[in-house]
Design a protein around this motif. Structure first.
Motif, PDB file in Angstrom:
ATOM      1  N   LEU A 125       0.837  -1.206   0.000  1.00 37.52           N
ATOM      2  CA  LEU A 125       0.000   0.000   0.000  1.00 37.52           C
ATOM      3  C   LEU A 125       0.871   1.255   0.000  1.00 37.52           C
ATOM      4  N   ALA A 126       2.024   1.172   0.649  1.00 39.90           N
ATOM      5  CA  ALA A 126       2.956   2.309   0.609  1.00 39.90           C
ATOM      6  C   ALA A 126       3.422   2.541  -0.825  1.00 39.90           C
ATOM      7  N   ARG A 127       3.747   1.469  -1.522  1.00 43.16           N
ATOM      8  CA  ARG A 127       4.118   1.602  -2.937  1.00 43.16           C
ATOM      9  C   ARG A 127       2.953   2.203  -3.729  1.00 43.16           C
ATOM     10  N   SER A 128       1.747   1.763  -3.404  1.00 47.57           N
ATOM     11  CA  SER A 128       0.563   2.281  -4.095  1.00 47.57           C
ATOM     12  C   SER A 128       0.431   3.787  -3.882  1.00 47.57           C
ATOM     13  N   LEU A 129       0.704   4.199  -2.665  1.00 54.23           N
ATOM     14  CA  LEU A 129       0.635   5.630  -2.356  1.00 54.23           C
ATOM     15  C   LEU A 129       1.612   6.406  -3.241  1.00 54.23           C
ATOM     16  N   LEU A 130       2.817   5.891  -3.378  1.00 54.66           N
ATOM     17  CA  LEU A 130       3.805   6.572  -4.219  1.00 54.66           C
ATOM     18  C   LEU A 130       3.332   6.645  -5.666  1.00 54.66           C
ATOM     19  N   VAL A 131       2.784   5.549  -6.139  1.00 57.94           N
ATOM     20  CA  VAL A 131       2.260   5.535  -7.508  1.00 57.94           C
ATOM     21  C   VAL A 131       1.143   6.566  -7.648  1.00 57.94           C
ATOM     22  N   ALA A 132       0.237   6.577  -6.675  1.00 57.47           N
ATOM     23  CA  ALA A 132      -0.899   7.501  -6.736  1.00 57.47           C
ATOM     24  C   ALA A 132      -0.417   8.949  -6.718  1.00 57.47           C
ATOM     25  N   GLU A 133       0.559   9.226  -5.887  1.00 52.85           N
ATOM     26  CA  GLU A 133       1.084  10.593  -5.841  1.00 52.85           C
ATOM     27  C   GLU A 133       1.699  10.995  -7.190  1.00 52.85           C
ATOM     28  N   ALA A 134       2.372  10.015  -7.806  1.00 53.29           N
ATOM     29  CA  ALA A 134       2.999  10.315  -9.103  1.00 53.29           C
ATOM     30  C   ALA A 134       1.967  10.508 -10.208  1.00 53.29           C
TER      31      ALA A 134
END
Lengths: 606, 606
Positions: A546-555
């Motif tokens: 989910l942390a990786r997902s957050l980074l993707v979403a921010e990008a």
């Protein structure tokens, strides 16, 4: 009680976490890119939403029934199974050589989730058939493959796994079913198997039982167990069905949940069939799979496929429970919001504690789904990548993930389905509401295909202690990299997640050292913490994804598409970190500093 | 599926934690010392073990049934109820003036646990009757008391609580049932009530419904609700039964658990009775309790008694599940112990993870039992102590405990009963095993008599924010004193417990400041953490009582009696601290630092 497949979330995971476009570069998967995934998922959504989901409640109310050895599935199931077959869903992940679609597990796992969200009792049938197919593909002779695989992959026949006996559950060393070699190279099987899921039914023409048994004179314990194919109906040379085999369902269980799926007691070779004109008995005719005494090894192939599948069931039932709870929370009007934002009784989704419950359900489900997606991609690379090192690395990662996907996702599914009932208040306790069914259904998931403790033993022994914790530490190093990216992002959400992720990773590393260092010297202390270790590890990996997902979403946010979805992903990741990942340090303390009090109590004091 | 009442543990709590000998110095309780407690508990153990426990599984298999408005209890229940009445168990805690035994709650709570362990569905009937008695004692006119109390206290008649309507669950402001004043001072009641436990049955001659309704012209919301007695059969001047009242059971629910207890939909005043020759309808005759528009206040008296009782139900079902799991774990042989101590398959209680599960069940149950015992003693002092200050102090403490006993014990009972199923493995999922019944039964406990969220609102609002956290901090100060005693003891177990207790207390204090400081300014943030706060507080207080138990056990050990029991208490307290209390700091972090992510997700993103 409708169901809407979370196609968008699944595609997000495939694209951004599981890197499906890399999978599509593996020879054989050239057509399995994101576009294919989307097309398949949308088709699967139609089938599961429209055909399977509406039968779920009916299956609970009107379960499979047994009469005189014949099991009749819930009304509507046979027709739905025909549609499963016609749609080619059974063969999704299986080789095109035998009529399958040869798609990667990365796509298959998402479809499996949909099937199980829609109707877990029903979906167990193809899940078990998958296991039988895997075992035959890996260890079956060319002859067995030729006779059975196409029919299983098409869904014309179904498969079962026959491990458990009354005295042999988790401990397969105690299996007593006998296999007597016959002059023609076949065996006659005698014994009783219990807890056989879809062990008898009327949805398919034939049922292919894969059965663990001992050949006379075999070594004691697990090294003397062989695997056999025992079809319900013998198969003629031309593939047509022959005599009824002496393998009968003597009863089915009265269970807490998954009621529509018949759980059979199967009697092999008790001579019952002798009274039937066209019987091949007495003794059930069995065909050896692979070599004698290597049955457990082959069965583990089925088990590992099934264990991942059961983990997906956990995610699936959690998703269904979440959707139902959200629907109720938006609909049910009760009390004013505490912040005074609405000056009248409002839908209960406005109450903070209802939000907390829904967010817990949502974050857990999304976290486990992301973890399973990444594991599925590793499976595909481990089995199909042209480069041997890449295969090996991915295999190691996948093997580490299996107990987490199975153990953590299923344990979490019980909390999620329990919250699902709680959101409904008193209505949740009424069976007609339907929320209680998910709670009952989910309870089997931490038990079958290896209890959580069995998964945890696997994690401690084969997956952590054996390599001195190197795989675990390698994963921690990857997580540390994600933390760096979160800190580099610097948003409040990213920083909040980085902080909890770092604490959880450190807790994990402490436990890995404790486990790897003590498994031989202090086995009681280490195994006392085995399930908490599994929960910590699963929690960490799900939170990491989910942390990786957050980074993707921010990008992606600045690109202006799907803003609501991306913002929800960020909030969900932060919630996960602050309310679920935050449990990791406490687990560490229990495991590393509290082992003694687990086993100190004198036996006679219980 | 036998049950053995934990008399020794109960007496230990009464003697050493709840100080029953001090209760026995309160006027009116002179005969209620430890000897009396022991005699009563042993008698109650006989009744519950011998009569009620054997009916529990039968009640699940063969629940109460409804036909044409008549509800027939499970076979055997009526006879058991007669024995309950004859044994005087209904009147245990009620005033001798009305035929009760006038014993303190300190003793009554233990008996209530036994009744509920033995048969929760059955025990709900006297539990609800207790609530009706409390309401009449507090607010009923002398005439109502004279007519109803003796019959209720003897168990000749039973009582119910009628709050919920389809649109009014947690939100009683939405109650619509009407009460029309009649010239003779009575009222005619019209409306539908749902979820009425034991709202209709054949175990007693009459049923006394306590019903919330609105008198015409009353204010809107909760300030316009009045409380009425509505008997199933009207009562003549001489106490004999008269006409059938127009209050009928139109159906009972099909529930997840507590199946033997009929959950009724009651129709008041729909004229059904008009077709019955001796009916008093149309309109159900009701008698006002206390004053108009003060119904909610009186109902809270019933609710508070019932809430404590439901907390005890949580402890009770946990104890029963624990006993069953221990029995199975000692009996079921499966796999070799990891430490090599037995070179063959052994009873599963030898496996560390089974120990972990059993210890979690045991420690949680004993911790909650100890908490309830101390709360019960505070109730007795609050209601009966001759000194006003002592009464007030105890009342404040008891009021703080009610949401913890109700909320924490019941949430924990779901974890415990879930572990109970898990210990049984596949057999746990089979209904005939009986473990699943406890899991299903327990699920109602976090819902009825106010969901956990409602308890948490009470804890946050009335019990913490209102006095600026002073009561909470006073309890923390007492806990700190216990920590000092643990450190003074200096044994490894005491030091280990002191460390976890201190960390949990500090976490609690941080949360209390957060709650007391923010309830008005940031209600969403505070109420987002309300249930986690309740869980933290319950965890802390239960752990504190086990810490006190440890100190007592250490002090008693040199006296040479009951060594096994005392050593088990020490180990259990240490396990609790290291595996349950250890969760407190994580909860603090979620509550204090993670409130935003609970409510941040946009409504349309759910």
């Amino acid at each position: 009680m409708s169901y809407t497949a979370p196609v968008k979330d699944m595609l997000f995971n495939m694209q951004h976490l599981a890197n499906i476009e890399q999978i599509a570069q593996i020879p054989g998967f050239e057509d399995a890119g994101l576009d294919t995934a989307q097309a398949v998922l949308e088709e699967c959504a139609k089938f599961t939403e429209g055909v399977l989901a509406p039968l779920n409640f009916e299956g609970d109310k009107n379960p499979s029934s047994w009469k005189d050895g014949v099991v009749t599935a819930t009304p509507g199931f046979k027709n739905a199974f025909r549609q499963l077959t016609e749609g080619g869903w059974q063969g999704l992940q299986h080789p095109a050589d035998f009529g399958g679609q040869g798609l990667p597990k990365t796509i298959g796992a998402a479809c499996m989730e949909m099937l199980n969200s829609a109707n877990m009792s029903f979906a167990l049938c193809p899940l078990l058939t998958d296991g039988a197919i895997e075992a035959l593909l890996t260890a079956g002779s060319d002859e067995l493959k030729a006779i059975y695989l196409e029919k299983l992959i098409s869904g014309q026949w179904t498969g079962t796994m026959n491990l458990t006996e009354p005295q042999a559950g988790s401990d397969l060393a105690l299996v007593r079913t006998k296999a007597d070699p016959q002059p023609d190279g076949t065996y006659k099987i005698f014994g009783t198997k219990i807890f056989i899921t879809w062990g008898e039914h009327d949805m398919a023409e034939n049922i292919v039982h894969l059965v663990l048994a001992r050949v006379a004179g075999a070594p004691e314990g697990v090294k003397g167990i062989s695997l056999f194919v025992v079809p319900k109906f013998l198969v003629n040379q031309d593939g047509s069905l022959g005599a009824r085999n002496d393998a009968y369902c003597v009863s089915i269980e009265h269970k807490l949940g998954i009621k529509a799926s018949p759980t059979a007691v199967l009697q092999f070779g008790d001579g019952t069939a002798a009274s039937i004109a066209d019987s091949a008995g007495p003794g059930a005719v069995g065909y050896l799979v692979g070599q004698e005494n290597r049955g457990l090894e082959y069965m583990f192939i089925m088990m590992n496929a099934a264990r991942f599948g059961v983990g997906v069931q956990g995610i699936a039932i959690a998703e269904r429970a979440y959707q139902k709870a959200v629907g109720y929370a938006k609909d049910r009007v009760q009390s004013r919001p505490v912040d005074g934002s609405i000056n009248a009784s409002a839908a209960i989704i406005h109450h903070p504690d209802v939000r907390r419950m829904l967010m817990t359900m949502r974050a857990t489900t999304e976290g486990c789904r992301a973890m399973a997606a990444v594991a599925a991609a590793a499976y595909d690379a481990a089995h199909h990548h042209p480069d041997a090192d890449t295969r090996k690395q991915n295999a190691t990662f996948y093997e580490f993930m299996v107990p987490l996907v199975k153990g953590y996702s299923t344990e979490m599914s019980q909390e999620v389905t329990s919250l699902g009932v709680q959101v409904h208040g008193g209505m949740g306790f009424i069976e007609e509401t339907g929320a209680a069914q998910y709670y009952r259904d989910a309870k089997i998931l931490t038990i079958y295909e290896g209890t959580t403790a069995i998964q945890a033993n696997d994690l401690v022994g084969r997956k952590t202690a054996r390599d001195g914790g190197q795989t675990a530490k390698g994963i921690a190093a990857q997580i540390e990299k994600t933390e760096g990216e979160l800190l580099a992002s610097g948003t409040p959400a990213a920083k909040a997640v980085a902080r909890r992720l770092a604490a959880a990773r450190q807790a994990f590393l402490d436990v890995v050292d404790f486990v790897a260092g003590g498994a031989k010297a202090s086995p009681n202390a280490v195994f006392a913490g085995s399930v908490p270790y599994l929960m910590l590890a699963g929690n960490l990996v799900a939170g990491w994804q989910l942390a990786r997902s957050l980074l993707v979403a921010e990008a992606l946010l600045p690109k202006g598409q799907d803003e609501a979805f991306l913002r929800a992903k960020i909030t969900t990741a932060q919630f996960y970190a602050e309310h679920i990942l935050v449990k990791a340090p406490g687990l560490r303390d229990s495991i590393v500093e509290g082992a003694g009090s687990v086993t100190d109590l004198a036996l006679e004091s219980f």
